[in-house]
Design an enzyme around this catalytic site. Structure first.
Site, PDB file in Angstrom:
ATOM      1  N   TYR A   1      53.719  61.121   9.704  1.00 13.83           N
ATOM      2  CA  TYR A   1      53.196  59.974  10.474  1.00 13.83           C
ATOM      3  C   TYR A   1      54.286  59.385  11.381  1.00 13.83           C
ATOM      4  O   TYR A   1      54.029  59.055  12.548  1.00 13.83           O
ATOM      5  CB  TYR A   1      52.695  58.943   9.461  1.00 13.83           C
ATOM      6  CG  TYR A   1      52.026  57.711  10.020  1.00 13.83           C
ATOM      7  CD1 TYR A   1      50.707  57.754  10.476  1.00 13.83           C
ATOM      8  CD2 TYR A   1      52.688  56.483  10.040  1.00 13.83           C
ATOM      9  CE1 TYR A   1      50.083  56.605  10.948  1.00 13.83           C
ATOM     10  CE2 TYR A   1      52.063  55.338  10.506  1.00 13.83           C
ATOM     11  CZ  TYR A   1      50.761  55.406  10.959  1.00 13.83           C
ATOM     12  OH  TYR A   1      50.146  54.272  11.420  1.00 13.83           O
TER      13      TYR A   1
ATOM     14  N   LYS B   1      54.060  59.090  15.347  1.00 15.77           N
ATOM     15  CA  LYS B   1      54.107  57.787  16.024  1.00 15.77           C
ATOM     16  C   LYS B   1      55.314  57.683  16.964  1.00 15.77           C
ATOM     17  O   LYS B   1      55.245  57.000  18.004  1.00 15.77           O
ATOM     18  CB  LYS B   1      54.109  56.656  14.995  1.00 15.77           C
ATOM     19  CG  LYS B   1      52.783  56.523  14.226  1.00 15.77           C
ATOM     20  CD  LYS B   1      51.580  56.429  15.143  1.00 15.77           C
ATOM     21  CE  LYS B   1      50.361  55.814  14.493  1.00 15.77           C
ATOM     22  NZ  LYS B   1      49.174  55.887  15.381  1.00 15.77           N
TER      23      LYS B   1
END
Ligand SMILES: NC(=O)c1ccc[n+]([C@@H]2O[C@H](COP(=O)([O-])OP(=O)(O)OC[C@H]3O[C@@H](n4cnc5c(N)ncnc54)[C@H](O)[C@@H]3O)[C@@H](O)[C@H]2O)c1
Length: 252
Positions: free
Chosen positions: A153, A157
């Site tokens: 993640y 991001k």
């Protein structure tokens, strides 16, 4: 202002930050395409917008699937008009420590966050470039700065920040701005699921998080929606390639 209302696409808008953003952009006067993986799940957001006097269209599409994304953007253009605002918000978590992370954990997160933003931006930019006006807002996260258990993640991001800055350079000459918002802790189903996975009561989880946040409260979906509303506005045309942390305090 243009005569026709702007048409906005918000992905992952069945709930959470996406739902609040869709409602906010509708309140700002835009016609809003409420996209989520299952069309039926968009009903609550679509109905809330209609009840408030706005215009919304629910569209089912998996953001990581090129054919579904292209079909969704074509349907939105036909039914609502050319989309010139895009919020790439759909997201999933597959948290795991590195030594336990599977290919599927990695690929799912990259597929939804990175390929999803790539595919939707590519399909929508044609309409923006044709009209010499557009706004793209990508959802990054404070996790881009590093977060235990989120190698996938955090990479996605952080990747979205590079994607944002590159699109800002490529699309700027056509009147299209591209920015990212990077929320900190926001109270949604996503953070509730994280608390459940860690076997922590969600209220306690929020209290602990708030104690570490300078403004001493957790964020709400509306906090993020407000920032996105600004970036999507007519007057924000000289703000591009930026990452705005919406985290109740400063981040590097
Ligand atoms: N909640 C937070 O604290 C927080 C913090 C930083 C960043 N974010 C980011 O903000 C965005 C929204 O987060 P949220 O907390 O509202 O999450 P959420 O889980 O409540 O909502 C995400 C939505 O995305 C949809 N979605 C997932 N995969 C999809 C796919 N393949 N195609 C279409 N739709 C899909 C889900 O069905 C869901 O409706 C995400 O990108 C998330 O990573 C959230």
């Amino acid at each position: 202002m243009s005569e026709e209302p702007r048409v906005a696409i918000v992905t992952g808008a069945a709930r959470g930050i996406g739902a609040a953003t869709a409602r906010r952009l509708a309140a700002d006067g835009m016609a809003v395409a409420v996209v989520d993986i299952e069309e039926a799940a968009t009903k609550e957001t679509v109905d809330a917008i209609a009840a408030a006097g706005g215009r919304a269209l629910g569209v089912g599409a998996d953001v990581s699937d090129r054919d579904q994304v292209e079909a969704a953007v074509a349907r939105i253009a036909a039914d609502l008009g050319a989309p010139t605002v895009l919020v790439n918000n759909a997201g999933v978590l597959r948290d795991n420590l590195l030594f336990k992370m599977t290919n599927a954990d990695w690929d799912t997160v990259m597929g939804v966050h990175l390929r999803g933003a790539f595919l939707f931006s590519q399909a929508a930019q044609k309409h923006m470039v044709d009209r010499r006006w557009g706004r793209i807002v990508n959802l990054s996260s404070t996790s881009a700065l590093g977060n235990r258990g989120q190698a996938n993640y955090a990479a996605a991001k952080a990747g979205l920040q590079g994607f944002t800055k590159t699109l800002a350079i490529e699309l700027g000459p056509f009147g299209v701005t591209v920015n990212a918002v990077a929320p900190g802790f926001i109270v949604t189903d996503m953070t509730a699921a994280t608390a459940a996975r860690m076997k922590v009561d969600f209220d306690d989880f929020q209290k602990h998080a708030a104690a570490e946040i300078p403004v001493r409260r957790p964020g709400r979906p509306e906090d993020v929606a407000h920032t996105i509303s600004f970036l999507a506005s007519e007057g924000a045309g000289f703000v591009s390639g930026q990452v705005i942390y919406v985290a109740g305090g400063p981040r590097d």
